[in-house]
Design a protein around this motif. Structure first.
Motif, PDB file in Angstrom:
ATOM      1  N   LYS A 172       0.854  -1.180   0.000  1.00 24.91           N
ATOM      2  CA  LYS A 172       0.000   0.000   0.000  1.00 24.91           C
ATOM      3  C   LYS A 172       0.897   1.240   0.000  1.00 24.91           C
ATOM      4  CE  LYS A 172      -3.819   2.144   2.358  1.00 24.91           C
ATOM      5  NZ  LYS A 172      -4.747   2.149   3.446  1.00 24.91           N
ATOM      6  N   VAL A 173       0.550   2.213  -0.837  1.00 28.74           N
ATOM      7  CA  VAL A 173       1.328   3.451  -0.884  1.00 28.74           C
ATOM      8  C   VAL A 173       0.513   4.582  -0.279  1.00 28.74           C
ATOM      9  CG1 VAL A 173       2.681   2.758  -2.904  1.00 28.74           C
ATOM     10  CG2 VAL A 173       0.562   4.033  -3.227  1.00 28.74           C
ATOM     11  N   SER A 174       1.204   5.608   0.155  1.00 30.70           N
ATOM     12  CA  SER A 174       0.501   6.762   0.704  1.00 30.70           C
ATOM     13  C   SER A 174       0.471   7.888  -0.320  1.00 30.70           C
ATOM     14  CB  SER A 174       1.178   7.228   1.997  1.00 30.70           C
ATOM     15  OG  SER A 174       2.506   7.614   1.737  1.00 30.70           O
ATOM     16  N   GLY A 175      -0.487   8.765  -0.186  1.00 29.32           N
ATOM     17  CA  GLY A 175      -0.565   9.941  -1.040  1.00 29.32           C
ATOM     18  C   GLY A 175      -1.316   9.771  -2.341  1.00 29.32           C
ATOM     19  N   LYS A 176      -2.085   8.683  -2.479  1.00 26.43           N
ATOM     20  CA  LYS A 176      -2.820   8.470  -3.727  1.00 26.43           C
ATOM     21  C   LYS A 176      -3.873   9.550  -3.971  1.00 26.43           C
ATOM     22  CE  LYS A 176      -4.125   4.148  -4.683  1.00 26.43           C
ATOM     23  NZ  LYS A 176      -4.502   2.730  -4.501  1.00 26.43           N
ATOM     24  N   GLU A 177      -4.311  10.200  -2.904  1.00 29.01           N
ATOM     25  CA  GLU A 177      -5.329  11.239  -3.053  1.00 29.01           C
ATOM     26  C   GLU A 177      -4.828  12.401  -3.923  1.00 29.01           C
ATOM     27  OE1 GLU A 177      -2.769  12.198   0.372  1.00 29.01           O
ATOM     28  OE2 GLU A 177      -3.927  10.399  -0.093  1.00 29.01           O
ATOM     29  N   ARG A 178      -3.515  12.550  -4.048  1.00 28.22           N
ATOM     30  CA  ARG A 178      -2.947  13.604  -4.897  1.00 28.22           C
ATOM     31  C   ARG A 178      -3.273  13.384  -6.366  1.00 28.22           C
ATOM     32  NH1 ARG A 178       3.173  12.795  -3.638  1.00 28.22           N
ATOM     33  NH2 ARG A 178       2.398  10.674  -3.478  1.00 28.22           N
ATOM     34  N   PHE A 179      -3.643  12.171  -6.735  1.00 26.98           N
ATOM     35  CA  PHE A 179      -3.891  11.834  -8.132  1.00 26.98           C
ATOM     36  C   PHE A 179      -5.355  12.008  -8.541  1.00 26.98           C
ATOM     37  CE2 PHE A 179      -0.279   8.701  -7.229  1.00 26.98           C
ATOM     38  CZ  PHE A 179       0.697   9.640  -7.564  1.00 26.98           C
ATOM     39  N   LYS A 180      -6.136  12.675  -7.708  1.00 29.69           N
ATOM     40  CA  LYS A 180      -7.548  12.890  -8.018  1.00 29.69           C
ATOM     41  C   LYS A 180      -7.663  13.607  -9.365  1.00 29.69           C
ATOM     42  CE  LYS A 180     -11.829  14.656  -6.258  1.00 29.69           C
ATOM     43  NZ  LYS A 180     -12.556  15.384  -5.278  1.00 29.69           N
ATOM     44  N   GLY A 181      -8.486  13.055 -10.249  1.00 27.04           N
ATOM     45  CA  GLY A 181      -8.681  13.648 -11.563  1.00 27.04           C
ATOM     46  C   GLY A 181      -7.671  13.198 -12.606  1.00 27.04           C
ATOM     47  N   ILE A 182      -6.733  12.331 -12.207  1.00 24.32           N
ATOM     48  CA  ILE A 182      -5.713  11.808 -13.121  1.00 24.32           C
ATOM     49  C   ILE A 182      -5.980  10.307 -13.294  1.00 24.32           C
ATOM     50  CG2 ILE A 182      -3.235  11.461 -13.510  1.00 24.32           C
ATOM     51  CD1 ILE A 182      -2.703  13.682 -11.445  1.00 24.32           C
ATOM     52  N   LYS A 183      -5.870   9.824 -14.514  1.00 26.52           N
ATOM     53  CA  LYS A 183      -5.999   8.385 -14.774  1.00 26.52           C
ATOM     54  C   LYS A 183      -4.895   7.664 -13.997  1.00 26.52           C
ATOM     55  CE  LYS A 183      -7.300   4.742 -17.232  1.00 26.52           C
ATOM     56  NZ  LYS A 183      -8.500   4.054 -16.878  1.00 26.52           N
ATOM     57  N   ILE A 184      -5.256   6.642 -13.208  1.00 26.63           N
ATOM     58  CA  ILE A 184      -4.286   5.896 -12.406  1.00 26.63           C
ATOM     59  C   ILE A 184      -4.167   4.472 -12.936  1.00 26.63           C
ATOM     60  CG2 ILE A 184      -3.717   5.000 -10.118  1.00 26.63           C
ATOM     61  CD1 ILE A 184      -5.382   7.310  -8.938  1.00 26.63           C
ATOM     62  N   ILE A 185      -2.923   4.034 -13.116  1.00 26.28           N
ATOM     63  CA  ILE A 185      -2.651   2.660 -13.529  1.00 26.28           C
ATOM     64  C   ILE A 185      -1.801   2.025 -12.431  1.00 26.28           C
ATOM     65  CG2 ILE A 185      -1.535   1.189 -15.248  1.00 26.28           C
ATOM     66  CD1 ILE A 185      -2.095   3.519 -17.264  1.00 26.28           C
ATOM     67  N   GLU A 186      -2.305   0.954 -11.840  1.00 21.42           N
ATOM     68  CA  GLU A 186      -1.589   0.276 -10.762  1.00 21.42           C
ATOM     69  C   GLU A 186      -1.134  -1.107 -11.209  1.00 21.42           C
ATOM     70  OE1 GLU A 186      -2.962   0.764  -6.653  1.00 21.42           O
ATOM     71  OE2 GLU A 186      -4.664   1.882  -7.478  1.00 21.42           O
ATOM     72  N   VAL A 187       0.151  -1.386 -10.988  1.00 22.57           N
ATOM     73  CA  VAL A 187       0.737  -2.684 -11.341  1.00 22.57           C
ATOM     74  C   VAL A 187       1.770  -3.071 -10.290  1.00 22.57           C
ATOM     75  CG1 VAL A 187       0.428  -2.422 -13.846  1.00 22.57           C
ATOM     76  CG2 VAL A 187       2.541  -1.630 -12.770  1.00 22.57           C
ATOM     77  N   PRO A 188       2.077  -4.377 -10.190  1.00 26.00           N
ATOM     78  CA  PRO A 188       3.177  -4.791  -9.313  1.00 26.00           C
ATOM     79  C   PRO A 188       4.514  -4.304  -9.898  1.00 26.00           C
ATOM     80  CG  PRO A 188       1.800  -6.672  -9.956  1.00 26.00           C
ATOM     81  CD  PRO A 188       1.373  -5.509 -10.788  1.00 26.00           C
ATOM     82  N   THR A 189       5.509  -4.129  -9.050  1.00 28.90           N
ATOM     83  CA  THR A 189       6.822  -3.677  -9.519  1.00 28.90           C
ATOM     84  C   THR A 189       7.386  -4.613 -10.578  1.00 28.90           C
ATOM     85  OG1 THR A 189       7.942  -4.819  -7.694  1.00 28.90           O
ATOM     86  CG2 THR A 189       7.463  -2.468  -7.390  1.00 28.90           C
ATOM     87  N   GLU A 190       7.088  -5.890 -10.463  1.00 24.57           N
ATOM     88  CA  GLU A 190       7.596  -6.905 -11.386  1.00 24.57           C
ATOM     89  C   GLU A 190       7.246  -6.585 -12.849  1.00 24.57           C
ATOM     90  OE1 GLU A 190       6.579 -11.551 -12.297  1.00 24.57           O
ATOM     91  OE2 GLU A 190       6.626 -10.924 -10.205  1.00 24.57           O
ATOM     92  N   VAL A 191       6.052  -6.056 -13.089  1.00 22.85           N
ATOM     93  CA  VAL A 191       5.611  -5.724 -14.447  1.00 22.85           C
ATOM     94  C   VAL A 191       6.527  -4.663 -15.057  1.00 22.85           C
ATOM     95  CG1 VAL A 191       3.744  -4.675 -15.799  1.00 22.85           C
ATOM     96  CG2 VAL A 191       3.212  -6.356 -14.030  1.00 22.85           C
TER      97      VAL A 191
END
Length: 104
Positions: free
Chosen positions: A66-85
């Protein structure tokens, strides 16, 4: 394209920094602007500047925790992947992001 992101792995050491480096290199190679923050055992480094957040087309979260500060990305398309990708196929990952952002 302007990309912002966060890299974070379970231990907060090796994969965090490898993922950041691979992501940055692939994005620059493809002609994009990018700023990646790292979150790990020594805390948060390279905090994303407000200007970069304001202008971002997409936010990438390459994380195994889990990362902190995701709320800063409000209004921005978010793509989440494992580091391995990002570590295994950074160029293909950037191509995929390009497709996603183009589709809107």
């Amino acid at each position: 394209m302007k990309i912002v992101g966060i890299a974070a792995c379970t231990a907060g050491i090796a994969h965090t920094y490898i993922a950041k480096e691979k992501l940055v290199n692939a994005a620059i190679k493809a002609g994009h602007e990018i700023h990646v923050e790292t979150q790990g055992t020594i805390g948060t480094e390279n905090i994303i500047p407000e200007e970069a957040l304001k202008d971002a087309d997409v936010a990438v979260i390459a994380a195994d925790v889990k990362v902190s500060g995701k709320e800063r990305f409000k209004g921005i398309k978010i793509i989440e992947v494992p580091t391995e990708v990002v570590i295994k196929s950074p160029n293909k990952f950037i191509e995929k992001i390009e497709e996603i952002v183009e589709k809107g």
